[in-house]
Scaffold this motif. Sequence first.
Motif, PDB file in Angstrom:
ATOM      1  N   UNK A  47      -5.099   8.147  -3.503  1.00 55.78           N
ATOM      2  CA  UNK A  47      -4.095   8.825  -3.241  1.00 55.78           C
ATOM      3  C   UNK A  47      -4.196  10.145  -3.462  1.00 55.78           C
TER       4      UNK A  47
ATOM      5  N   UNK B 236       0.542   7.083  -6.664  1.00 51.07           N
ATOM      6  CA  UNK B 236      -0.847   7.314  -6.757  1.00 51.07           C
ATOM      7  C   UNK B 236      -1.411   6.257  -7.962  1.00 51.07           C
ATOM      8  N   UNK B 237      -1.073   5.085  -7.533  1.00 51.32           N
ATOM      9  CA  UNK B 237      -1.594   3.814  -8.330  1.00 51.32           C
ATOM     10  C   UNK B 237      -2.458   3.222  -7.168  1.00 51.32           C
ATOM     11  N   UNK B 238      -3.045   1.885  -7.620  1.00 53.98           N
ATOM     12  CA  UNK B 238      -3.636   0.993  -6.653  1.00 53.98           C
ATOM     13  C   UNK B 238      -2.982  -0.102  -6.040  1.00 53.98           C
ATOM     14  N   UNK B 239      -3.422  -0.724  -5.064  1.00 51.47           N
ATOM     15  CA  UNK B 239      -2.785  -2.042  -4.711  1.00 51.47           C
ATOM     16  C   UNK B 239      -3.677  -3.094  -4.752  1.00 51.47           C
TER      17      UNK B 239
ATOM     18  N   UNK C 143       0.419   4.112  -2.944  1.00 46.53           N
ATOM     19  CA  UNK C 143      -0.083   5.440  -2.744  1.00 46.53           C
ATOM     20  C   UNK C 143       1.079   6.438  -3.182  1.00 46.53           C
TER      21      UNK C 143
ATOM     22  N   UNK D  44      -7.044   3.383   0.910  1.00 48.51           N
ATOM     23  CA  UNK D  44      -6.648   4.544  -0.200  1.00 48.51           C
ATOM     24  C   UNK D  44      -5.863   3.829  -1.194  1.00 48.51           C
ATOM     25  N   UNK D  45      -5.100   2.906  -0.889  1.00 50.32           N
ATOM     26  CA  UNK D  45      -4.223   1.917  -1.925  1.00 50.32           C
ATOM     27  C   UNK D  45      -5.112   1.193  -2.620  1.00 50.32           C
ATOM     28  N   UNK D  46      -5.961   0.600  -2.040  1.00 54.80           N
ATOM     29  CA  UNK D  46      -6.805  -0.424  -2.668  1.00 54.80           C
ATOM     30  C   UNK D  46      -7.836   0.202  -3.476  1.00 54.80           C
ATOM     31  N   UNK D  47      -8.110   1.499  -3.433  1.00 52.48           N
ATOM     32  CA  UNK D  47      -9.111   2.028  -4.227  1.00 52.48           C
ATOM     33  C   UNK D  47      -8.284   3.228  -4.980  1.00 52.48           C
ATOM     34  N   UNK D  48      -7.176   3.448  -4.927  1.00 52.49           N
ATOM     35  CA  UNK D  48      -6.409   4.553  -5.794  1.00 52.49           C
ATOM     36  C   UNK D  48      -7.004   5.839  -5.337  1.00 52.49           C
TER      37      UNK D  48
ATOM     38  N   UNK E 195       1.075  -1.169  -0.016  1.00 50.44           N
ATOM     39  CA  UNK E 195      -0.171  -0.081   0.073  1.00 50.44           C
ATOM     40  C   UNK E 195       1.053   1.172  -0.046  1.00 50.44           C
TER      41      UNK E 195
ATOM     42  N   UNK F  11      -4.635   4.327   4.861  1.00 52.45           N
ATOM     43  CA  UNK F  11      -3.609   4.151   3.706  1.00 52.45           C
ATOM     44  C   UNK F  11      -3.787   2.873   3.140  1.00 52.45           C
ATOM     45  N   UNK F  12      -4.271   1.811   3.727  1.00 51.95           N
ATOM     46  CA  UNK F  12      -4.519   0.680   3.285  1.00 51.95           C
ATOM     47  C   UNK F  12      -5.963   0.625   1.992  1.00 51.95           C
TER      48      UNK F  12
END
Lengths: 467, 414
Positions: free
Chosen positions: B46, A268-271, A265, B40-44, A261, B37-38
Amino acid sequence: MSILEKIYTSPIGRTLAPKVGLNEPPKLRRGRTMPTGAVLLAELDGGGLARQVLEALGVETAEPLLDLPEHRTPDDRGRPQPPRYPTKAGAVVVDATGLREIAQLEGIRQVLRPLMRGLESSGRVIILASDASAVTGLEAKAVAQAIDGINRTVGKELRAGATANLVFVREGTTADDLTSTLLFLLQGRSAFVSGQTWRVGPAKAGDRPGGDYRSDRPFEGRVVVVTGAARGIGAAIARTFARDGAKVVALDVPAAGDALSKVANELRGTALQLDITSPEAGVRIAAHVAQVHGADAKIWAIVHNAGILRDRLLANLDEKSWAQVLEVNLAAEMRMNEALLDTTLPGGLGEQARIIGIASTSGVAGNKGQTNYAASKAGVMGLVWAEADELADRAVTVNAVAPGFIETDMTASIPFVQREVFRRTNSLQQGGQPVDVAETIAWLSDPASGGVNGQVVRVCGQNLVGA
Amino acid sequence: MAVRNAVIVGGNRIPFVKAGGKYAQASNVDMLTATIDGLVARFGLAGEKLDEVVAGAVLKHSRDFNLTREAVLGSALDPHTPACDLAQACATGLEAVTYLANKIRLGQADVGIAGGVDSASDAPIVVSEPLRRALLKANRARTLPDRLKAFASVRPADLAPVPPGVVEPRTGLSMGESQALTTAKWGISREAQDELSARSHQRLAAAWDAGFFDDLVTPYLGVTRDGILRPDTSVAALGKLRSVFGGADATMTAGNSTALSDGAAVVLIADEDEARRRNWPVLARVVDTQVAATDYVTGNEDLLLAGARAIPELLERNGLTLADFDAVEVHEAFASTVLATLAALEQDGHGTVDVDKLNVHGSSLAAGHPFAATGGRIVASLAKVLSEKGPGSRGLISVCAAGGQAVATILEAV
C-alpha cells in the motif's frame, strides 16, 4: 430497525425518553486528550509515588479541596455543604499508597466528597493504593481491600461520563512502572474503563522502553499482529496500533479476506489470510512477519482478538458448537503462543514482547446461552494468569481485556429492547465503542507497560453483570 | 547486456463465478482493482510505487481504454505506478506475464504486477452496423433535416442490439462449434472428456479443502470459493448431460466445456535479486515463452491446437522434452482441447504427459474461465506448486486463444 427503535430515535421519542428516565447518555471524551480542568493531586499520609509519576509525565497538578467541618458552608436551608470548586476539576489522583489504618480511609472521603459534584464531564478519579501483598498486618491488608470497595462505589455514583479506577501498587514499583498507566487513565483512551481495579508491579529486567520511545507514538517501527482484524473490534485494534506507529499484520480467516485487505491497505500494513485453528498457524504467522518485515524482524505484540459465538442454552448445546468455540477462542491462542514464544523462530515474538488475550464479561460472570463461550473466555483469563507466571524470567507480559457491551455489527443484531437494556446497565449508561477496547489493549501493549502483567482489565463501563 | 531473472513472488485472484451471478454488477475495473488490492495487502505494498502493472480484458468496453491504469488509480498503490493494457484473447494473462517478465529481465523494471480480468456479465453491447453509421453521420450533420436524413436508411431490424459473440469472424463458427470439429477429427471420446472434467473438479475441490488457495485468493462480494466448482461431480453425473456442440453424435456438453465466467487474477513478478532483498518468496523463475498460430481458416488445422505448435518450439529452444516437467498446465477451454493437444504432441513424437502431472489442482473446467484472468490464475498456482516441489522443478503452461493462437511458457522453481 424495529418500530420501537424508530419511535425511540424520532424527535418525539427523544423528547419523551428523558421523562421516563431514559436520558441521553453522556458523550465520552476519547483519544489522546487530557482533561480540560485541573488535575488534582491528593497526597494522603505516607504517599509520594503519584507525585513522581505525574512529574515524570509533565502533568501540572493542583491541590484538592477537603471536606473538613471548618470548610463547610450552609446552604439556603442552613444545612452544611462541602466546599465547592469554582470551576470543575478534570481529574483527581488520590495517592493512598501510604494508608495502613482504617482511620486513614477518612482522608479519601475528604478528598472525594467535594468532587462527586465537582468533576467535569468525562472527569477522572484515579486511586493509587498499596497492594495487600505489599503491606504487613491485618489492618493494612483490610484497608487495601476497603479502598477497592470505595472505588467500585464511586464509579457507580459519578455522573456525566466520569470514571473511577484503582491501581494497586506492588512492592518495589517505581514511578517509571506507572507512567503509561496513569497517562492512559487520565486521557480519553480509558473512556469506557470504570470501577476497575488492577495491579502494577516493577517491570522485569530488560522490560524498559528503548531510547527511541515516545509515549504519543509508542509502537513506532514495531510489528503488531491482530487476529480477527477484518471488522469490528479487531479492525479498531488494528487502526489504533497503526495510529500509534505500529506495522500491523492484520489476520483473519480466508473467507474474510475481502474486508481484511481493505483494513490492511488503509493502514499500510499487511493482510494474512489464515485459519488460526490450523496446527501450523503460529509458524505461518512468523513466516509472514519474516517475509514482510525481514528475517531479523520480531513480533512486538500479538492480540488474540479472533473469536466466535455459537450461543445455545446448555439444554440444546451439542459437541460441535462446544468444540468450535473452545478451539477458536482458547486452544488456538494457546498453541500460537507456544509456537511464537520460541526465540529461535524467525518472525516470532521478541525477547521483549506483549501478549494480549480477549476475555469477556461473560467469562467473568457467566451468561445465559453461552456455556461454551463463557468457558472459552474464562479459560483465556486462566491462560493469561498461568502464562504470566510461566514467563517470569522473560521480558514478556501477558494480559487480557474483558469487553462488556460494545457497539459492533454483532451487537447491532440484538433485538432493540434487549440491546437498550444491555447498553444502559452500566455506570456510563451506554455501550462502548470498539476503539475503547482497542485503546485499552494498546495501553497494555505499551513498551512502558512492563509493570502491568497477568491482569484482566474490563472494558465495560462498569457493567452491573459480574461487577 | 546481462539478462536478469524474473521470478514469480505470489499471486492473487478473486473466486471465479458464472456469468450473470454474484459479480453481475461488477465491472472489469471493479474486479481488477479488488484483485490488485488483495495482492497489495498480502505483500504490504500500500502506498508503494511499482514499476508497472500490465493487464487486459477480452470483453472490453470502449470506455475502458485505460482499464489497467484506472484499476491502479482505484487501488491502494501509489498513483505514480504506470500501467499498460495488453490483449491476446484468452492468452492475455499469460502474455501480460511475459511482457512484464521480459521487462524485468532486461532491467527496465524491478517489480510489477501482471494479470487480467473478464466479465462476461458486463459485456459491451454493440449497435448494428447500419445504426452505428447513421449515428455517426447524424453527429456530423449541421442541420436538423440533415440529421433526420441520416436515419433514413435505418431499418427496424437494425435497432436490435448486437450482443458480443464468441464467434470466429473468418469461419463464423463459435468456439464450441470449432472445437467440435477438432473433437471429431481427433476422435476424442465422451468418456475421456467427462473423466478429465470430473478430475478437474475433484482436484480443484481438494486444493480448496487443503488451503492451497489461502494465499492465492481474496474473497470478493461475499464469494469465498469458485462458484462453478462442483466438488461432488462424477463421470456418471457428467455422462447424463446432453451434448451442446457438434450435431448428432456430439460428445461435448456443458460439463466438459468451460462456462462463461467473471473474475480477475494477477501475479506479482520481481527481479530475483530484488525479491531476495525484500525477503519475498521466490516461487519460480519465468524461463521462456513461445507463441504460435494455426492455419485454422482453411480447415487444415484446428482452431485451439496452436499449443501443439508452440510447445515443440519452446522445448527445442530450451533443450527439454515433455518428460522433463514436473507439472504441466494445459488450459481447459474444453476437455477435448486438452486431450487433442496432448494427442497432437504425441503424434508428433513428443511423448505424452502423465495424468498425475497434468493440471494437478484442476483447471478452467472447474475454476471457470474469465478469459484474460486464466493466465494469471495458472501462473500463480503453478509457481506455488513448483516451489512446494523444490528448486529445479519445472512446469509447462499452454493456453490456447481465439484466432487459432496459443502461448506456452516454462517456469522453474529456484
